[in-house]
Design a protein around this motif. Structure first.
Motif, PDB file in Angstrom:
ATOM      1  N   SER A   1      -3.541  -2.047   4.229  1.00 17.59           N
ATOM      2  CA  SER A   1      -4.307  -3.053   3.491  1.00 17.59           C
ATOM      3  C   SER A   1      -4.286  -4.403   4.189  1.00 17.59           C
ATOM      4  O   SER A   1      -5.224  -5.200   4.047  1.00 17.59           O
TER       5      SER A   1
ATOM      6  N   ARG B   1      -2.854  -1.960  -5.518  1.00 17.03           N
ATOM      7  CA  ARG B   1      -3.914  -0.973  -5.664  1.00 17.03           C
ATOM      8  C   ARG B   1      -4.045  -0.522  -7.118  1.00 17.03           C
ATOM      9  O   ARG B   1      -5.150  -0.455  -7.660  1.00 17.03           O
TER      10      ARG B   1
ATOM     11  N   TYR C   1     -15.379  -2.273   1.699  1.00 21.77           N
ATOM     12  CA  TYR C   1     -14.198  -2.196   0.843  1.00 21.77           C
ATOM     13  C   TYR C   1     -14.469  -2.809  -0.524  1.00 21.77           C
ATOM     14  O   TYR C   1     -14.581  -4.031  -0.659  1.00 21.77           O
TER      15      TYR C   1
ATOM     16  N   TYR D   1      -2.428   3.487   5.413  1.00 18.10           N
ATOM     17  CA  TYR D   1      -3.733   2.855   5.176  1.00 18.10           C
ATOM     18  C   TYR D   1      -3.825   1.516   5.892  1.00 18.10           C
ATOM     19  O   TYR D   1      -4.650   1.323   6.767  1.00 18.10           O
TER      20      TYR D   1
ATOM     21  N   ALA E   1     -14.334   2.377  -5.314  1.00 16.44           N
ATOM     22  CA  ALA E   1     -13.163   3.260  -5.346  1.00 16.44           C
ATOM     23  C   ALA E   1     -12.923   3.797  -6.752  1.00 16.44           C
ATOM     24  O   ALA E   1     -12.666   5.001  -6.933  1.00 16.44           O
TER      25      ALA E   1
ATOM     26  N   GLU F   1      -5.683   7.863   1.068  1.00 18.79           N
ATOM     27  CA  GLU F   1      -6.253   6.534   1.294  1.00 18.79           C
ATOM     28  C   GLU F   1      -7.049   6.462   2.590  1.00 18.79           C
ATOM     29  O   GLU F   1      -7.905   5.595   2.737  1.00 18.79           O
ATOM     30  N   SER F   2      -6.740   7.355   3.520  1.00 18.08           N
ATOM     31  CA  SER F   2      -7.371   7.286   4.845  1.00 18.08           C
ATOM     32  C   SER F   2      -7.492   8.692   5.427  1.00 18.08           C
ATOM     33  O   SER F   2      -6.844   9.645   4.966  1.00 18.08           O
TER      34      SER F   2
ATOM     35  N   ALA G   1      -2.658   9.841  -6.302  1.00 18.25           N
ATOM     36  CA  ALA G   1      -3.202   8.760  -5.473  1.00 18.25           C
ATOM     37  C   ALA G   1      -2.146   8.401  -4.436  1.00 18.25           C
ATOM     38  O   ALA G   1      -1.422   7.426  -4.565  1.00 18.25           O
TER      39      ALA G   1
ATOM     40  N   GLY H   1     -10.826   5.103   0.139  1.00 21.56           N
ATOM     41  CA  GLY H   1     -10.193   3.880   0.641  1.00 21.56           C
ATOM     42  C   GLY H   1     -10.031   2.855  -0.463  1.00 21.56           C
ATOM     43  O   GLY H   1     -10.641   2.935  -1.528  1.00 21.56           O
ATOM     44  N   ASN H   2      -9.190   1.880  -0.192  1.00 20.70           N
ATOM     45  CA  ASN H   2      -8.960   0.808  -1.159  1.00 20.70           C
ATOM     46  C   ASN H   2     -10.024  -0.274  -1.031  1.00 20.70           C
ATOM     47  O   ASN H   2     -10.764  -0.336  -0.048  1.00 20.70           O
TER      48      ASN H   2
ATOM     49  N   GLY I   1       0.009   7.330  -1.148  1.00 20.80           N
ATOM     50  CA  GLY I   1      -0.030   6.275  -0.148  1.00 20.80           C
ATOM     51  C   GLY I   1       0.484   6.747   1.195  1.00 20.80           C
ATOM     52  O   GLY I   1       0.738   5.946   2.088  1.00 20.80           O
TER      53      GLY I   1
END
Length: 410
Positions: free
Chosen positions: A313, A23, A389, A311, A394, A173-174, A123, A196-197, A125
């Motif tokens: 990924s 990320r 995405y 999240y 982002a 992230e979510s 940021a 979101g990523n 996670g």
């Protein structure tokens, strides 16, 4: 308006290749493309990577710190805090930055102490408090180990709380992470935006023309129905659920192959479970792989049965690869997973009953028996991933938050 930014976290890609490192790599690239100057700062406790190099449009600096003895893991959060304090006192001297993004809340806390008026984003996670039932769950009856884990957890919680209070915004992230941050740390809604990523759509994509050759290289027959899961072999990833689903599907006559990509401490236990369930010949443990995009493109269905996934990924990458995806449905207090934020039940995949591996087995059988359904779901998953995405989107939202935080501090 171009600004000079500092991005702080424990490690940068390719020193480590986890979700946080990927990320940071993509967002730093996207921010640099938008005209910003970005410096990365990491702790360098092992001799990986040079002390300074260019990476993804950024100058990355690795501050050398003493490695923490593994026996001191119970007080590791406090030692981390001291390390970040020492790093900032050396690195920030005379360095003009317009804003900073930190992955670890403890890093944000000391950054605020060093630079009172600097706009700071976290940021995150995930949250330590949210992870407690899963990451800190003792798998032994030892009272001393349970008490030790409890001590470590409360240190993490304390420093995470300090960092969250110090930052201008705590980026989740979510929605799953946002709910945890607001409930556990009492943060107001406007300070916890959700960003979101993205996903690399050129790297993770369907490869129909290469599918046969990829399968031959991997030793998968063209006719094999391949179920794939990607993640570290840790308790929270819950791959035992997938193995039990595989056993149920096999008992019902489905000829399939389950492939698990990743390494971790629970691999011996999972291999033993596969033998107990008499499916060892149907399961492949591939370990850490650098060819995950090709593995996904060659598989038929993606399953990640995590009980804690901030999240996820891996779901996004599988969707971008054109695979129907499955994950456990969110259940407050038991399953804290963002699967439902990515997977549209019945359209791009299925959300599963966390107590019933038979539900997963039935869905695998349904997709194996109906190629048209599998293709329709895979196409829908790819369209959703392409539309939803984006690393550039982002990065633009991070940029807007930094500018807003900077304006509020003028």
């Amino acid at each position: 308006m171009a600004v000079r930014l500092l991005w702080v976290q424990d490690a940068f890609w390719p020193d480590l290749r986890g979700g946080a490192e990927r990320r940071a790599y993509h967002l730093v690239q996207a921010l640099a493309t938008r005209g910003h100057h970005v410096d990365g700062l990491a702790r360098r406790t092992v001799p990986v990577g040079p002390e300074h190099n260019r990476l993804g449009g950024a100058d990355v600096y690795r501050a050398t710190t003493a490695a923490i003895d593994a026996r001191l893991w119970r007080i590791r959060p406090s030692l981390w805090m001291k390390q970040w304090c020492d790093i900032y006192s050396r690195f920030l001297n005379g360095q003009p930055y317009d804003g900073a993004i930190a992955f670890q809340p403890e890093a944000a806390h000391y950054l605020r102490r060093c630079r009172q008026h600097l706009p700071i984003l976290i940021a995150t996670g995930g949250t330590w408090a949210g992870a407690k039932p899963h990451e800190f769950a003792a798998e032994t009856s030892s009272l001393s180990l349970r008490l030790t884990k409890e001590l470590a957890f409360w240190q993490y919680y304390y420093y995470e709380r300090l960092g969250n209070r110090a930052a201008d915004y705590v980026v989740a992230e979510s929605r799953n992470v946002r709910e945890q941050l607001m409930r556990l740390y009492h943060l107001p809604t406007h300070r916890v935006p959700v960003i979101g990523n993205g996903v690399d759509h050129e790297l993770f994509r369907p490869r129909p023309a290469q599918r046969a050759s990829l399968r031959r290289r991997l030793g998968w027959p063209d006719s094999a129905f391949v179920v794939i899961g990607v993640g570290r072999l840790a308790r929270v990833k819950n791959f035992s659920y997938l193995l039990r689903a595989t056993a149920i599907a096999a008992a019902n006559g489905l000829e399939s192959c389950t492939v698990i990509v990743g390494d971790g401490s629970r691999q011996p236990m999972l291999e033993h479970l596969a033998r107990q369930l008499r499916i060892a010949d149907r399961v492949q443990f591939l370990g850490h792989r650098s060819d995950v995009p090709e593995l996904l493109a060659a598989a038929d269905v993606f399953v990640l049965p995590s009980v804690f996934e901030a999240y996820g990924s891996a779901w996004v990458e599988a969707m971008a690869s054109g695979l129907p995806c499955m994950g456990l449905r969110h259940e407050f207090g038991r399953v804290l997973s963002a699967a439902g934020e990515h997977i549209e039940h019945g359209r791009t995949g299925f959300l599963l009953d966390p107590d019933d591996p038979g539900d997963c087995a039935a869905r695998i059988r349904e997709l194996a028996d109906h190629a048209s359904l599998r293709a329709r779901m895979g196409d829908a998953a790819r369209r959703v991933a392409t539309a939803r995405y984006s690393w550039d989107v982002a990065a633009r939202r991070y940029e807007q938050l930094l500018l807003a935080a900077r304006a509020s501090r003028v």
